[in-house]
Enzyme design. Structure first.
Site, PDB file in Angstrom:
ATOM      1  N   SER A  59       0.860  -1.182   0.000  1.00 39.13           N
ATOM      2  CA  SER A  59       0.000   0.000   0.000  1.00 39.13           C
ATOM      3  C   SER A  59       0.895   1.230   0.000  1.00 39.13           C
ATOM      4  CB  SER A  59      -0.915  -0.002   1.228  1.00 39.13           C
ATOM      5  OG  SER A  59      -1.825   1.070   1.142  1.00 39.13           O
ATOM      6  N   GLU A  60       0.617   2.165  -0.900  1.00 39.28           N
ATOM      7  CA  GLU A  60       1.526   3.288  -1.162  1.00 39.28           C
ATOM      8  C   GLU A  60       1.838   4.127   0.077  1.00 39.28           C
ATOM      9  OE1 GLU A  60      -0.895   5.353  -4.027  1.00 39.28           O
ATOM     10  OE2 GLU A  60      -1.826   6.591  -2.500  1.00 39.28           O
ATOM     11  N   ASN A  61       0.916   4.131   1.046  1.00 36.97           N
ATOM     12  CA  ASN A  61       1.149   4.962   2.231  1.00 36.97           C
ATOM     13  C   ASN A  61       2.144   4.337   3.203  1.00 36.97           C
ATOM     14  OD1 ASN A  61      -1.188   3.214   2.363  1.00 36.97           O
ATOM     15  ND2 ASN A  61      -1.552   4.011   4.407  1.00 36.97           N
ATOM     16  N   GLY A  62       2.674   3.149   2.866  1.00 40.04           N
ATOM     17  CA  GLY A  62       3.789   2.640   3.659  1.00 40.04           C
ATOM     18  C   GLY A  62       3.556   1.306   4.335  1.00 40.04           C
ATOM     19  N   SER A 101       8.469   3.877   0.262  1.00 49.16           N
ATOM     20  CA  SER A 101       7.321   3.250  -0.379  1.00 49.16           C
ATOM     21  C   SER A 101       7.312   3.530  -1.884  1.00 49.16           C
ATOM     22  CB  SER A 101       6.025   3.764   0.254  1.00 49.16           C
ATOM     23  OG  SER A 101       4.920   3.080  -0.277  1.00 49.16           O
TER      24      SER A 101
END
Lengths: 225, 229
Positions: A59-62, A101
């Protein structure tokens, strides 16, 4: 000689439901793959990953090793996905900051990303971030980063717009997200590879001929091998 | 003795000037330093350039700063959200400028600022409207766009724990932009729920080393944040 033409039903085929498309995408994701599922339709792919296979969702937010939504009452609003909905972390998962990320995304470390789209061109151009409407507030998020960075970019979308125009096009009319980035498209009518020689069907929904698929697409589509 | 822990939010933000570039952590509500932003509203600085992934949610944090008319320009990747109505009305009224940046560029441009990089070539957005007018280059057969760093005067960070040397650890995915903006700003201010003695944070697990952090301020743990569904 019969002068009476045979009356055909409006459709000789049944389009795939969104769940069936999601399951079709999931079937192409091998064990061990690092995968990012874009917000919207692609999130559904997560519901169809076979439980026996270990697949790493990013997930791009980490988050790496993202798990399903928590049970009600167990939400932690510091643990959310790209669509800002609460999720869980699988055992063995990890957290990291945004630059790391996006290094995963842009540095070619993700094996597959699955994105939604307004249009995909025959050369793999992707349009999925902006309708081009002059009064729309522009928002891009990580779409352009995923488009250029993942080893394979899969698109999951309806084949036709509500007014019956093909979303697979000769050239995108919507603003581009990336140039020549899409490798495969999964629609309610077919699975189609973008190849240097043009569109090539991998499979077609039962009862739909390759001629009719090409006609609906407005572009030649090669029959599955 | 070095002690970066300050006694109040007011003290931690006393010297923020009008026209400053303020890097604000958070992805949606996760990691949004609401108490520091409330402190910035009370402090009164105006004409701010704010960098955040989004454009505020509901009535708290960045949304409140926008509502109060303190933001001249927003540098942002995803401002379009159902509950970003303060941004939307200001934007439509021409009262706030928007620089739309792909999310990876937003992170990397701040990382570059913190790492002393003058500029970098990046494939994101090549051939799209967001690269219009930018310098491009073909390197080993691949197309890249030239991007410049984003430096901050101040960074506002939400972390979980901090010590008097400014070492920080975070909570889950609330980490997001925190470590990146800490390094990219001249003055990084971290709000934490717990201040701990030196040595209490495991050196193997410190996420942001204190060299990147100038001030630490303790805040009370709020009630579980209600998120707009």
């Amino acid at each position: 000689m019969s002068a009476i033409p045979e009356v055909k039903p409006a459709k000789s085929y049944k389009p795939r439901s969104r769940d069936v498309i999601a399951a079709r995408v999931a079937a192409d994701i091998p064990e061990g793959a690092y995968v990012n599922l874009g917000i919207g339709l692609p999130v559904m792919v997560g519901n169809h990953l076979p439980p026996g296979k270990e697949i790493f969702l990013h997930s791009e937010n980490g988050i790496l090793g993202m798990g399903p939504a928590p049970t009600k009452g167990e939400e932690d609003w510091d643990l959310i996905n790209a669509g800002k909905q609460p999720v869980t972390l699988l055992t063995g998962g990890s957290y990291f900051h945004h630059a790391d990320s996006f290094s995963m995304m842009r540095g070619g470390h993700l094996d597959i990303c699955v994105l939604g789209a307004f249009q995909v061109s025959v050369t793999g151009d992707l349009a999925n971030w902006h309708t081009g409407a002059p009064d729309a507030i522009p928002a891009v998020g990580g779409a352009m980063d995923l488009a250029v960075g993942a080893k394979k970019v899969y698109v999951m979308m309806e084949h036709l717009t509500k007014t019956g125009e093909s979303k697979l096009v000769k050239a995108c009319t919507y603003p581009l997200t990336g140039v020549g980035v899409v490798s495969r498209v999964y629609t309610d009518l077919a699975t189609i590879d973008i190849t240097p020689e043009g569109l090539a069907a991998v499979d077609i929904v039962e009862g739909l001929s390759i001629e009719e698929l090409s006609r609906l697409t407005g572009l030649p589509v090669r029959a599955p091998k | 003795m070095i002690n970066k822990i300050v006694n109040s939010i007011a003290e931690s933000l006393a010297d923020v000037k009008d026209g400053s570039t303020v890097l604000i952590g958070g992805f949606g509500g996760a990691g949004m330093p609401n108490e520091l932003i409330d402190g910035l509203i009370a402090q009164g600085a105006r004409e701010l350039t704010v960098v955040n992934n989004n454009a505020g949610n509901g009535e708290v944090g960045l949304a409140a700063l926008l509502r109060e008319g303190r933001v001249r320009k927003l540098i942002c990747s995803f401002p379009r959200q159902a509950d970003a109505h303060h941004f939307e009305s200001l934007y439509r009224a021409g009262k706030v400028e928007l620089e739309l940046v792909p999310q990876g560029n937003l992170a990397e441009r701040m990382r570059a600022a913190g790492a002393g990089i003058g500029a970098f070539f990046c494939p994101t957005a090549y051939g799209t409207d967001l690269a219009k007018g930018k310098e491009t280059r073909e390197i080993n057969g691949k197309h890249y766009v030239l991007e410049y760093p984003i430096h901050g005067d101040v960074a506002l960070i939400k972390a979980e724990k901090g010590d008097r040397w400014g070492n920080l650890v975070y909570h889950k995915a609330a980490r997001n932009f925190g470590p990146v903006i800490a390094a990219a700003a001249k003055c990084a201010v971290a709000q934490v729920y717990e201040t701990v003695d030196l040595g209490n944070l495991d050196p193997e697990n410190i996420v942001t080393p204190g060299i990147f952090v100038q001030r630490v301020v303790k805040v009370a743990r709020e009630q579980a944040l209600k998120e707009a569904a």
